[in-house]
Design a protein around this motif. Structure first.
Motif, PDB file in Angstrom:
ATOM      1  N   ALA A  13       1.169  -1.039   0.098  1.00  0.00           N
ATOM      2  CA  ALA A  13      -0.247  -0.124   0.282  1.00  0.00           C
ATOM      3  C   ALA A  13       1.091   1.104   0.120  1.00  0.00           C
ATOM      4  N   GLU A  14       2.101   1.463   0.779  1.00  0.00           N
ATOM      5  CA  GLU A  14       2.920   2.407   0.565  1.00  0.00           C
ATOM      6  C   GLU A  14       3.068   2.584  -0.431  1.00  0.00           C
ATOM      7  N   LEU A  16       2.368   1.859  -3.516  1.00  0.00           N
ATOM      8  CA  LEU A  16       1.182   2.231  -3.761  1.00  0.00           C
ATOM      9  C   LEU A  16       1.217   3.303  -4.173  1.00  0.00           C
ATOM     10  N   VAL A  17       0.134   3.750  -3.003  1.00  0.00           N
ATOM     11  CA  VAL A  17      -0.525   5.302  -2.817  1.00  0.00           C
ATOM     12  C   VAL A  17       0.415   6.279  -2.907  1.00  0.00           C
ATOM     13  N   ILE A  20       0.558   6.921  -6.752  1.00  0.00           N
ATOM     14  CA  ILE A  20      -0.787   7.422  -7.422  1.00  0.00           C
ATOM     15  C   ILE A  20      -1.112   8.348  -6.684  1.00  0.00           C
ATOM     16  N   GLY A  21      -0.779   8.589  -5.580  1.00  0.00           N
ATOM     17  CA  GLY A  21      -1.277  10.220  -4.982  1.00  0.00           C
ATOM     18  C   GLY A  21      -0.767  11.351  -5.898  1.00  0.00           C
TER      19      GLY A  21
END
Length: 113
Positions: A13-14, A16-17, A20-21
Motif C-alpha cells: 500500500a505504501e 502504491l498509494v 498514485i496519489g
C-alpha cells in the motif's frame, strides 16, 4: 502469519498509494502549476530582453558577441514562439497574437551587425 500478511500489505500500500496519489493530485494543481510556469516564462523573456539590450550596446561599441550568447537568445526566441503557437491552439488567440507581435518586434536580425 497474520502479522506477515499485514506487514506485506502495508508495504504494498505504501509503495502504491504515494506514487498514485501524486498523479491524482496533478489535475488539482494544474492551475497553480500553469501560473508558476507563466511567471517563469515571463522571467525568462525579461532576462532575454536584458541580455538583448546588453548585446545591442556591445555591438554599437564594436564588440564581438559570443556564439553561445547568440545561441541562447535564439533558443529563447524559439521557445517564446512555440508558447505563442500553443496559446493559439489552446484558444487564447487574442493574447497570443499580442504576445507574438511583441516578440516579433523585439527579435533583432542576428545576421546583420
Amino acid at each position: 502469519m497474520a502479522e506477515i500478511v499485514v506487514s506485506i500489505a502495508a508495504k504494498v500500500a505504501e509503495l502504491l498509494v504515494v506514487p498514485i496519489g501524486k498523479h491524482i493530485c496533478y489535475p488539482f494543481k494544474y492551475d497553480s502549476n500553469m501560473e508558476d510556469l507563466k511567471q517563469q516564462v515571463e522571467k525568462l523573456i525579461n532576462a532575454r530582453d536584458r541580455m538583448q539590450h546588453s548585446v545591442d550596446k556591445a555591438k554599437r561599441q564594436g564588440d564581438e558577441i559570443e556564439k553561445d550568447v547568440e545561441k541562447w537568445l535564439n533558443s529563447v526566441d524559439a521557445l517564446a514562439a512555440q508558447l505563442v503557437v500553443k496559446s493559439i491552439i489552446d484558444g487564447e488567440e487574442d493574447r497570443a497574437k499580442k504576445k507574438l507581435c511583441s516578440i516579433v518586434l523585439a527579435i533583432p536580425d542576428h545576421k546583420h551587425p
